[in-house]
Design a protein around this motif. Structure first.
Motif, PDB file in Angstrom:
ATOM      1  N   ASN A  17       0.797  -1.230   0.000  1.00  0.00           N
ATOM      2  CA  ASN A  17       0.000   0.000   0.000  1.00  0.00           C
ATOM      3  C   ASN A  17       0.833   1.286   0.000  1.00  0.00           C
ATOM      4  O   ASN A  17       0.321   2.352   0.308  1.00  0.00           O
ATOM      5  CB  ASN A  17      -0.929  -0.004   1.233  1.00  0.00           C
ATOM      6  N   ARG A  18       2.121   1.173  -0.348  1.00  0.00           N
ATOM      7  CA  ARG A  18       2.996   2.352  -0.400  1.00  0.00           C
ATOM      8  C   ARG A  18       3.092   3.061   0.955  1.00  0.00           C
ATOM      9  O   ARG A  18       3.130   4.276   1.030  1.00  0.00           O
ATOM     10  CB  ARG A  18       2.545   3.338  -1.476  1.00  0.00           C
ATOM     11  N   ILE A  19       3.127   2.279   2.013  1.00  0.00           N
ATOM     12  CA  ILE A  19       3.226   2.832   3.368  1.00  0.00           C
ATOM     13  C   ILE A  19       4.694   2.921   3.774  1.00  0.00           C
ATOM     14  O   ILE A  19       5.435   1.944   3.673  1.00  0.00           O
ATOM     15  CB  ILE A  19       2.449   1.964   4.374  1.00  0.00           C
ATOM     16  N   GLY A  20       5.106   4.098   4.221  1.00  0.00           N
ATOM     17  CA  GLY A  20       6.474   4.304   4.682  1.00  0.00           C
ATOM     18  C   GLY A  20       6.543   4.368   6.195  1.00  0.00           C
ATOM     19  O   GLY A  20       5.630   3.938   6.906  1.00  0.00           O
ATOM     20  N   ASP A  21       7.642   4.933   6.696  1.00  0.00           N
ATOM     21  CA  ASP A  21       7.832   5.020   8.136  1.00  0.00           C
ATOM     22  C   ASP A  21       6.743   5.851   8.813  1.00  0.00           C
ATOM     23  O   ASP A  21       6.349   5.564   9.955  1.00  0.00           O
ATOM     24  CB  ASP A  21       9.211   5.603   8.452  1.00  0.00           C
ATOM     25  N   GLU A  22       6.251   6.878   8.126  1.00  0.00           N
ATOM     26  CA  GLU A  22       5.186   7.699   8.711  1.00  0.00           C
ATOM     27  C   GLU A  22       3.914   6.877   8.888  1.00  0.00           C
ATOM     28  O   GLU A  22       3.241   6.959   9.915  1.00  0.00           O
ATOM     29  CB  GLU A  22       4.906   8.910   7.826  1.00  0.00           C
ATOM     30  N   GLY A  23       3.597   6.067   7.873  1.00  0.00           N
ATOM     31  CA  GLY A  23       2.436   5.189   7.991  1.00  0.00           C
ATOM     32  C   GLY A  23       2.626   4.147   9.066  1.00  0.00           C
ATOM     33  O   GLY A  23       1.694   3.809   9.808  1.00  0.00           O
ATOM     34  N   ALA A  24       3.855   3.623   9.172  1.00  0.00           N
ATOM     35  CA  ALA A  24       4.151   2.641  10.213  1.00  0.00           C
ATOM     36  C   ALA A  24       3.956   3.235  11.598  1.00  0.00           C
ATOM     37  O   ALA A  24       3.480   2.555  12.521  1.00  0.00           O
ATOM     38  CB  ALA A  24       5.584   2.129  10.056  1.00  0.00           C
ATOM     39  N   LYS A  25       4.309   4.512  11.746  1.00  0.00           N
ATOM     40  CA  LYS A  25       4.110   5.187  13.034  1.00  0.00           C
ATOM     41  C   LYS A  25       2.637   5.215  13.395  1.00  0.00           C
ATOM     42  O   LYS A  25       2.256   4.964  14.554  1.00  0.00           O
ATOM     43  CB  LYS A  25       4.660   6.611  12.955  1.00  0.00           C
ATOM     44  N   LEU A  26       1.794   5.484  12.412  1.00  0.00           N
ATOM     45  CA  LEU A  26       0.348   5.531  12.655  1.00  0.00           C
ATOM     46  C   LEU A  26      -0.199   4.147  13.003  1.00  0.00           C
ATOM     47  O   LEU A  26      -0.979   3.995  13.947  1.00  0.00           O
ATOM     48  CB  LEU A  26      -0.354   6.089  11.421  1.00  0.00           C
ATOM     49  N   ILE A  27       0.225   3.147  12.262  1.00  0.00           N
ATOM     50  CA  ILE A  27      -0.239   1.778  12.507  1.00  0.00           C
ATOM     51  C   ILE A  27       0.252   1.276  13.859  1.00  0.00           C
ATOM     52  O   ILE A  27      -0.458   0.557  14.574  1.00  0.00           O
ATOM     53  CB  ILE A  27       0.221   0.832  11.383  1.00  0.00           C
ATOM     54  N   SER A  28       1.457   1.682  14.241  1.00  0.00           N
ATOM     55  CA  SER A  28       2.018   1.217  15.517  1.00  0.00           C
ATOM     56  C   SER A  28       1.211   1.701  16.713  1.00  0.00           C
ATOM     57  O   SER A  28       1.323   1.146  17.813  1.00  0.00           O
ATOM     58  CB  SER A  28       3.471   1.676  15.659  1.00  0.00           C
ATOM     59  N   GLY A  29       0.391   2.719  16.494  1.00  0.00           N
ATOM     60  CA  GLY A  29      -0.470   3.202  17.568  1.00  0.00           C
ATOM     61  C   GLY A  29      -1.683   2.329  17.811  1.00  0.00           C
ATOM     62  O   GLY A  29      -2.423   2.538  18.789  1.00  0.00           O
ATOM     63  N   MET A  30      -1.889   1.317  16.961  1.00  0.00           N
ATOM     64  CA  MET A  30      -3.030   0.409  17.116  1.00  0.00           C
ATOM     65  C   MET A  30      -2.632  -0.716  18.078  1.00  0.00           C
ATOM     66  O   MET A  30      -2.388  -1.855  17.695  1.00  0.00           O
ATOM     67  CB  MET A  30      -3.453  -0.142  15.750  1.00  0.00           C
ATOM     68  N   LYS A  31      -2.562  -0.383  19.338  1.00  0.00           N
ATOM     69  CA  LYS A  31      -2.016  -1.278  20.361  1.00  0.00           C
ATOM     70  C   LYS A  31      -2.872  -2.522  20.578  1.00  0.00           C
ATOM     71  O   LYS A  31      -2.417  -3.496  21.182  1.00  0.00           O
ATOM     72  CB  LYS A  31      -1.860  -0.528  21.684  1.00  0.00           C
ATOM     73  N   GLN A  32      -4.118  -2.513  20.063  1.00  0.00           N
ATOM     74  CA  GLN A  32      -5.005  -3.656  20.280  1.00  0.00           C
ATOM     75  C   GLN A  32      -4.758  -4.784  19.278  1.00  0.00           C
ATOM     76  O   GLN A  32      -5.270  -5.893  19.447  1.00  0.00           O
ATOM     77  CB  GLN A  32      -6.468  -3.210  20.184  1.00  0.00           C
ATOM     78  N   LEU A  33      -3.972  -4.543  18.238  1.00  0.00           N
ATOM     79  CA  LEU A  33      -3.758  -5.547  17.198  1.00  0.00           C
ATOM     80  C   LEU A  33      -3.008  -6.761  17.738  1.00  0.00           C
ATOM     81  O   LEU A  33      -2.029  -6.626  18.475  1.00  0.00           O
ATOM     82  CB  LEU A  33      -2.980  -4.962  16.023  1.00  0.00           C
ATOM     83  N   THR A  34      -3.460  -7.943  17.337  1.00  0.00           N
ATOM     84  CA  THR A  34      -2.736  -9.178  17.644  1.00  0.00           C
ATOM     85  C   THR A  34      -2.125  -9.799  16.386  1.00  0.00           C
ATOM     86  O   THR A  34      -1.220 -10.617  16.477  1.00  0.00           O
ATOM     87  CB  THR A  34      -3.674 -10.217  18.304  1.00  0.00           C
TER      88      THR A  34
END
Length: 315
Positions: free
Chosen positions: A235-252
Protein backbone atom coordinates in the motif's frame (compact mmCIF):
# COMPACT_ATOMS: atom_id res chain seq x y z
CA UNK A 1 -18.61 -39.11 -3.67
CA UNK A 2 -15.14 -39.71 -5.16
CA UNK A 3 -12.14 -39.95 -2.89
CA UNK A 4 -10.82 -36.68 -4.31
CA UNK A 5 -14.08 -34.79 -3.69
CA UNK A 6 -14.35 -36.18 -0.15
CA UNK A 7 -10.80 -35.05 0.57
CA UNK A 8 -11.67 -31.58 -0.73
CA UNK A 9 -14.63 -31.43 1.63
CA UNK A 10 -12.54 -32.53 4.60
CA UNK A 11 -9.89 -29.93 3.82
CA UNK A 12 -12.18 -27.00 3.14
CA UNK A 13 -15.43 -27.89 4.92
CA UNK A 14 -17.33 -26.99 1.77
CA UNK A 15 -19.76 -29.05 -0.27
CA UNK A 16 -20.12 -29.06 -4.03
CA UNK A 17 -23.19 -27.02 -4.89
CA UNK A 18 -23.66 -28.61 -8.30
CA UNK A 19 -24.33 -31.99 -6.71
CA UNK A 20 -26.58 -30.55 -4.02
CA UNK A 21 -28.86 -28.56 -6.23
CA UNK A 22 -28.96 -31.07 -9.05
CA UNK A 23 -30.22 -33.68 -6.62
CA UNK A 24 -32.37 -31.39 -4.48
CA UNK A 25 -34.02 -29.01 -6.93
CA UNK A 26 -37.68 -28.66 -7.83
CA UNK A 27 -37.71 -32.26 -9.11
CA UNK A 28 -36.91 -33.56 -5.63
CA UNK A 29 -40.36 -34.85 -4.91
CA UNK A 30 -40.47 -36.73 -8.21
CA UNK A 31 -37.10 -38.41 -7.61
CA UNK A 32 -37.38 -39.14 -3.91
CA UNK A 33 -39.15 -42.19 -2.58
CA UNK A 34 -40.00 -41.28 0.96
CA UNK A 35 -40.59 -43.98 3.53
CA UNK A 36 -44.25 -43.95 4.44
CA UNK A 37 -44.74 -44.30 8.16
CA UNK A 38 -48.01 -44.74 10.00
CA UNK A 39 -46.79 -42.27 12.60
CA UNK A 40 -43.67 -40.33 13.40
CA UNK A 41 -41.24 -42.45 15.42
CA UNK A 42 -39.17 -39.50 16.63
CA UNK A 43 -39.98 -35.92 17.43
CA UNK A 44 -38.59 -33.15 15.21
CA UNK A 45 -36.11 -32.29 17.97
CA UNK A 46 -34.79 -35.85 18.08
CA UNK A 47 -34.48 -35.94 14.27
CA UNK A 48 -32.50 -32.72 14.39
CA UNK A 49 -30.19 -34.11 17.08
CA UNK A 50 -29.54 -37.15 14.91
CA UNK A 51 -28.72 -34.98 11.90
CA UNK A 52 -26.55 -32.69 14.01
CA UNK A 53 -24.24 -35.60 14.74
CA UNK A 54 -23.26 -35.64 11.05
CA UNK A 55 -20.76 -33.10 9.76
CA UNK A 56 -21.00 -34.13 6.09
CA UNK A 57 -23.59 -31.84 4.50
CA UNK A 58 -23.32 -33.63 1.17
CA UNK A 59 -24.37 -36.86 2.86
CA UNK A 60 -27.19 -35.11 4.72
CA UNK A 61 -28.69 -33.56 1.61
CA UNK A 62 -28.30 -36.50 -0.71
CA UNK A 63 -29.22 -39.26 1.74
CA UNK A 64 -30.89 -38.06 4.92
CA UNK A 65 -33.43 -35.98 2.99
CA UNK A 66 -34.72 -39.22 1.46
CA UNK A 67 -35.44 -41.00 4.74
CA UNK A 68 -38.87 -39.47 5.18
CA UNK A 69 -40.78 -36.25 4.72
CA UNK A 70 -40.18 -35.54 8.38
CA UNK A 71 -36.41 -35.70 7.98
CA UNK A 72 -36.67 -33.67 4.76
CA UNK A 73 -38.54 -30.92 6.58
CA UNK A 74 -36.19 -30.92 9.56
CA UNK A 75 -33.17 -30.53 7.28
CA UNK A 76 -34.84 -27.81 5.23
CA UNK A 77 -35.95 -25.83 8.27
CA UNK A 78 -33.04 -26.29 10.68
CA UNK A 79 -29.84 -27.38 8.93
CA UNK A 80 -27.04 -24.86 8.26
CA UNK A 81 -25.26 -25.45 4.95
CA UNK A 82 -21.79 -24.41 3.80
CA UNK A 83 -21.41 -24.39 0.02
CA UNK A 84 -18.63 -23.81 -2.49
CA UNK A 85 -19.50 -22.96 -6.07
CA UNK A 86 -16.90 -24.37 -8.46
CA UNK A 87 -18.44 -24.39 -11.93
CA UNK A 88 -19.18 -21.61 -14.38
CA UNK A 89 -22.69 -20.24 -14.10
CA UNK A 90 -25.32 -20.78 -16.76
CA UNK A 91 -28.91 -19.63 -16.86
CA UNK A 92 -30.01 -23.23 -16.22
CA UNK A 93 -27.89 -23.50 -13.09
CA UNK A 94 -29.22 -20.22 -11.75
CA UNK A 95 -32.77 -21.43 -12.42
CA UNK A 96 -32.15 -24.65 -10.49
CA UNK A 97 -30.65 -22.80 -7.54
CA UNK A 98 -33.53 -20.37 -7.37
CA UNK A 99 -36.01 -23.23 -7.16
CA UNK A 100 -34.16 -25.19 -4.51
CA UNK A 101 -36.04 -25.76 -1.26
CA UNK A 102 -32.75 -25.40 0.66
CA UNK A 103 -31.97 -21.77 -0.19
CA UNK A 104 -32.84 -20.64 3.33
CA UNK A 105 -30.63 -23.32 4.87
CA UNK A 106 -27.41 -21.82 3.46
CA UNK A 107 -25.29 -19.79 5.91
CA UNK A 108 -21.89 -19.77 4.21
CA UNK A 109 -21.04 -19.47 0.49
CA UNK A 110 -17.71 -19.37 -1.31
CA UNK A 111 -17.24 -18.76 -5.04
CA UNK A 112 -14.13 -19.96 -6.82
CA UNK A 113 -12.40 -17.32 -8.95
CA UNK A 114 -13.78 -16.18 -12.31
CA UNK A 115 -17.17 -17.88 -12.14
CA UNK A 116 -19.34 -14.85 -12.85
CA UNK A 117 -19.57 -12.75 -15.99
CA UNK A 118 -21.61 -10.23 -14.02
CA UNK A 119 -23.13 -10.20 -10.59
CA UNK A 120 -26.64 -9.84 -12.05
CA UNK A 121 -26.43 -13.43 -13.31
CA UNK A 122 -25.97 -14.63 -9.72
CA UNK A 123 -28.49 -12.28 -8.18
CA UNK A 124 -30.01 -15.37 -6.57
CA UNK A 125 -27.44 -15.01 -3.78
CA UNK A 126 -29.57 -12.27 -2.29
CA UNK A 127 -32.34 -14.87 -1.90
CA UNK A 128 -30.26 -16.75 0.67
CA UNK A 129 -31.88 -15.07 3.65
CA UNK A 130 -29.83 -16.89 6.29
CA UNK A 131 -26.45 -16.24 4.66
CA UNK A 132 -23.97 -14.75 7.14
CA UNK A 133 -20.65 -15.40 5.36
CA UNK A 134 -19.91 -14.69 1.68
CA UNK A 135 -16.62 -15.16 -0.17
CA UNK A 136 -16.82 -13.87 -3.74
CA UNK A 137 -13.17 -12.97 -4.37
CA UNK A 138 -11.81 -12.43 -7.92
CA UNK A 139 -15.12 -12.41 -9.78
CA UNK A 140 -15.13 -9.00 -11.49
CA UNK A 141 -18.40 -7.89 -9.95
CA UNK A 142 -17.45 -4.18 -9.83
CA UNK A 143 -19.43 -1.50 -8.01
CA UNK A 144 -22.66 -2.89 -9.50
CA UNK A 145 -22.07 -6.15 -7.63
CA UNK A 146 -21.16 -4.19 -4.51
CA UNK A 147 -24.60 -2.60 -4.70
CA UNK A 148 -26.30 -6.00 -4.56
CA UNK A 149 -24.11 -7.12 -1.67
CA UNK A 150 -24.84 -3.90 0.17
CA UNK A 151 -28.46 -5.07 0.47
CA UNK A 152 -27.51 -8.28 2.31
CA UNK A 153 -27.90 -6.90 5.80
CA UNK A 154 -27.56 -10.28 7.51
CA UNK A 155 -23.91 -10.77 6.45
CA UNK A 156 -21.27 -10.61 9.18
CA UNK A 157 -18.27 -11.81 7.12
CA UNK A 158 -17.47 -10.70 3.56
CA UNK A 159 -14.56 -11.37 1.20
CA UNK A 160 -14.98 -9.12 -1.84
CA UNK A 161 -11.28 -8.98 -2.72
CA UNK A 162 -10.06 -8.64 -6.31
CA UNK A 163 -13.35 -7.37 -7.76
CA UNK A 164 -12.50 -3.84 -8.93
CA UNK A 165 -15.22 -2.28 -6.84
CA UNK A 166 -13.39 1.07 -6.71
CA UNK A 167 -14.24 4.04 -4.53
CA UNK A 168 -17.97 3.82 -5.24
CA UNK A 169 -18.04 0.16 -4.24
CA UNK A 170 -16.06 0.89 -1.08
CA UNK A 171 -18.66 3.45 -0.10
CA UNK A 172 -21.46 0.94 -0.59
CA UNK A 173 -19.71 -1.76 1.41
CA UNK A 174 -18.96 0.70 4.22
CA UNK A 175 -22.70 1.03 4.81
CA UNK A 176 -22.87 -2.62 5.97
CA UNK A 177 -22.70 -1.90 9.69
CA UNK A 178 -23.34 -5.51 10.68
CA UNK A 179 -20.02 -6.74 9.19
CA UNK A 180 -17.28 -7.71 11.63
CA UNK A 181 -14.86 -9.22 9.10
CA UNK A 182 -14.05 -7.64 5.71
CA UNK A 183 -11.58 -8.57 2.98
CA UNK A 184 -11.43 -5.84 0.33
CA UNK A 185 -7.92 -6.33 -1.04
CA UNK A 186 -6.91 -5.45 -4.63
CA UNK A 187 -9.92 -3.27 -5.38
CA UNK A 188 -8.41 0.05 -6.50
CA UNK A 189 -10.03 2.03 -3.73
CA UNK A 190 -7.10 4.35 -2.89
CA UNK A 191 -7.05 6.62 0.14
CA UNK A 192 -10.52 7.95 -0.69
CA UNK A 193 -11.97 4.45 -0.52
CA UNK A 194 -9.98 3.85 2.66
CA UNK A 195 -11.82 6.81 4.19
CA UNK A 196 -15.14 5.02 3.72
CA UNK A 197 -13.80 1.70 5.02
CA UNK A 198 -12.34 3.44 8.08
CA UNK A 199 -15.87 4.45 9.08
CA UNK A 200 -16.70 0.78 9.76
CA UNK A 201 -15.80 1.06 13.42
CA UNK A 202 -17.38 -2.30 14.24
CA UNK A 203 -14.84 -4.33 12.25
CA UNK A 204 -12.54 -6.67 14.16
CA UNK A 205 -10.75 -8.07 11.09
CA UNK A 206 -9.78 -6.15 7.93
CA UNK A 207 -7.76 -6.99 4.81
CA UNK A 208 -7.25 -3.82 2.74
CA UNK A 209 -4.04 -4.91 1.02
CA UNK A 210 -3.07 -3.94 -2.52
CA UNK A 211 -5.15 -0.76 -2.69
CA UNK A 212 -2.39 1.86 -2.77
CA UNK A 213 -3.83 3.80 0.13
CA UNK A 214 -0.48 5.28 1.20
CA UNK A 215 0.32 6.98 4.50
CA UNK A 216 -2.88 9.02 4.31
CA UNK A 217 -4.93 5.84 4.09
CA UNK A 218 -2.94 4.33 6.94
CA UNK A 219 -3.83 7.35 9.05
CA UNK A 220 -7.52 6.72 8.41
CA UNK A 221 -7.32 2.99 9.12
CA UNK A 222 -5.36 3.57 12.34
CA UNK A 223 -8.50 5.06 13.87
CA UNK A 224 -10.31 1.69 13.78
CA UNK A 225 -9.99 0.78 17.44
CA UNK A 226 -11.84 -2.55 17.39
CA UNK A 227 -9.53 -4.19 14.87
CA UNK A 228 -7.48 -7.07 16.20
CA UNK A 229 -6.35 -8.34 12.77
CA UNK A 230 -5.13 -6.00 9.99
CA UNK A 231 -3.69 -6.82 6.57
CA UNK A 232 -2.42 -3.62 4.99
CA UNK A 233 0.29 -5.01 2.69
CA UNK A 234 1.32 -3.49 -0.68
CA UNK A 235 0.00 0.00 0.00
CA UNK A 236 3.00 2.35 -0.40
CA UNK A 237 3.23 2.83 3.37
CA UNK A 238 6.47 4.30 4.68
CA UNK A 239 7.83 5.02 8.14
CA UNK A 240 5.19 7.70 8.71
CA UNK A 241 2.44 5.19 7.99
CA UNK A 242 4.15 2.64 10.21
CA UNK A 243 4.11 5.19 13.03
CA UNK A 244 0.35 5.53 12.66
CA UNK A 245 -0.24 1.78 12.51
CA UNK A 246 2.02 1.22 15.52
CA UNK A 247 -0.47 3.20 17.57
CA UNK A 248 -3.03 0.41 17.12
CA UNK A 249 -2.02 -1.28 20.36
CA UNK A 250 -5.01 -3.66 20.28
CA UNK A 251 -3.76 -5.55 17.20
CA UNK A 252 -2.74 -9.18 17.64
CA UNK A 253 -2.13 -9.90 13.94
CA UNK A 254 -0.53 -7.51 11.40
CA UNK A 255 0.52 -7.95 7.77
CA UNK A 256 2.36 -4.82 6.65
CA UNK A 257 4.52 -6.48 4.00
CA UNK A 258 5.46 -5.09 0.56
CA UNK A 259 5.62 -1.47 1.68
CA UNK A 260 8.39 1.11 2.12
CA UNK A 261 9.15 0.66 5.81
CA UNK A 262 12.74 1.15 6.95
CA UNK A 263 14.58 0.69 10.22
CA UNK A 264 12.71 3.53 11.90
CA UNK A 265 9.38 1.99 10.94
CA UNK A 266 10.52 -1.40 12.24
CA UNK A 267 11.42 0.22 15.56
CA UNK A 268 7.92 1.66 15.82
CA UNK A 269 6.25 -1.65 14.94
CA UNK A 270 8.37 -3.44 17.54
CA UNK A 271 6.54 -1.48 20.22
CA UNK A 272 3.27 -3.30 19.49
CA UNK A 273 3.38 -5.66 22.47
CA UNK A 274 0.09 -7.46 21.79
CA UNK A 275 1.15 -8.73 18.38
CA UNK A 276 1.55 -12.49 18.16
CA UNK A 277 1.66 -12.62 14.34
CA UNK A 278 3.70 -10.18 12.21
CA UNK A 279 4.35 -10.20 8.48
CA UNK A 280 6.73 -7.40 7.54
CA UNK A 281 8.34 -8.96 4.46
CA UNK A 282 9.60 -7.07 1.37
CA UNK A 283 10.25 -3.72 3.01
CA UNK A 284 13.49 -1.74 3.45
CA UNK A 285 14.53 -3.11 6.80
CA UNK A 286 18.20 -3.64 7.50
CA UNK A 287 20.11 -5.21 10.36
CA UNK A 288 19.18 -2.40 12.74
CA UNK A 289 15.48 -2.82 12.05
CA UNK A 290 15.80 -6.59 12.38
CA UNK A 291 17.30 -6.09 15.82
CA UNK A 292 14.17 -4.20 16.93
CA UNK A 293 11.88 -6.89 15.53
CA UNK A 294 13.93 -9.61 17.27
CA UNK A 295 13.01 -8.04 20.60
CA UNK A 296 9.33 -8.91 20.08
CA UNK A 297 9.55 -12.05 22.20
CA UNK A 298 5.77 -12.51 22.26
CA UNK A 299 5.60 -13.32 18.53
CA UNK A 300 4.57 -16.84 17.57
CA UNK A 301 4.57 -16.12 13.79
CA UNK A 302 6.99 -13.86 11.87
CA UNK A 303 7.79 -13.26 8.19
CA UNK A 304 10.60 -10.75 7.66
CA UNK A 305 11.88 -12.10 4.33
CA UNK A 306 12.73 -10.00 1.31
CA UNK A 307 14.36 -7.15 3.25
CA UNK A 308 17.95 -5.88 3.14
CA UNK A 309 19.35 -8.12 5.87
CA UNK A 310 21.49 -10.41 3.69
CA UNK A 311 22.72 -7.53 1.51
CA UNK A 312 23.98 -5.63 4.56
CA UNK A 313 25.76 -8.72 5.85
CA UNK A 314 27.48 -9.17 2.48
CA UNK A 315 28.58 -5.54 2.45
Amino acid sequence: MSKRNRQDFENHQFINSEEIFTNNNNNMEEKAKFVKLEKEIFSYDVCFEIISMLDDSWFILNNCTLISKQFFNVIRERSKLVIKFKKKFTEKRVELFMKSQFMNSIVNVKFSSWLLDSFERAEFISEMKQLTSLNIYNNRIGDVGAKYINEMKQLTSLNIGGNRIGIKGAKLISEMKQLTSLHTYNNRIGDEGAKYISEMKQLTSLDIGGNQIGDEGAKLISGMKRLTSLHIYNNRIGDEGAKLISGMKQLTSLNIGVNEIGDEGAKLISGMKRLTSLQIYNNRIGDEGAKYISEMKQLTSLNIGGNELVMKELN
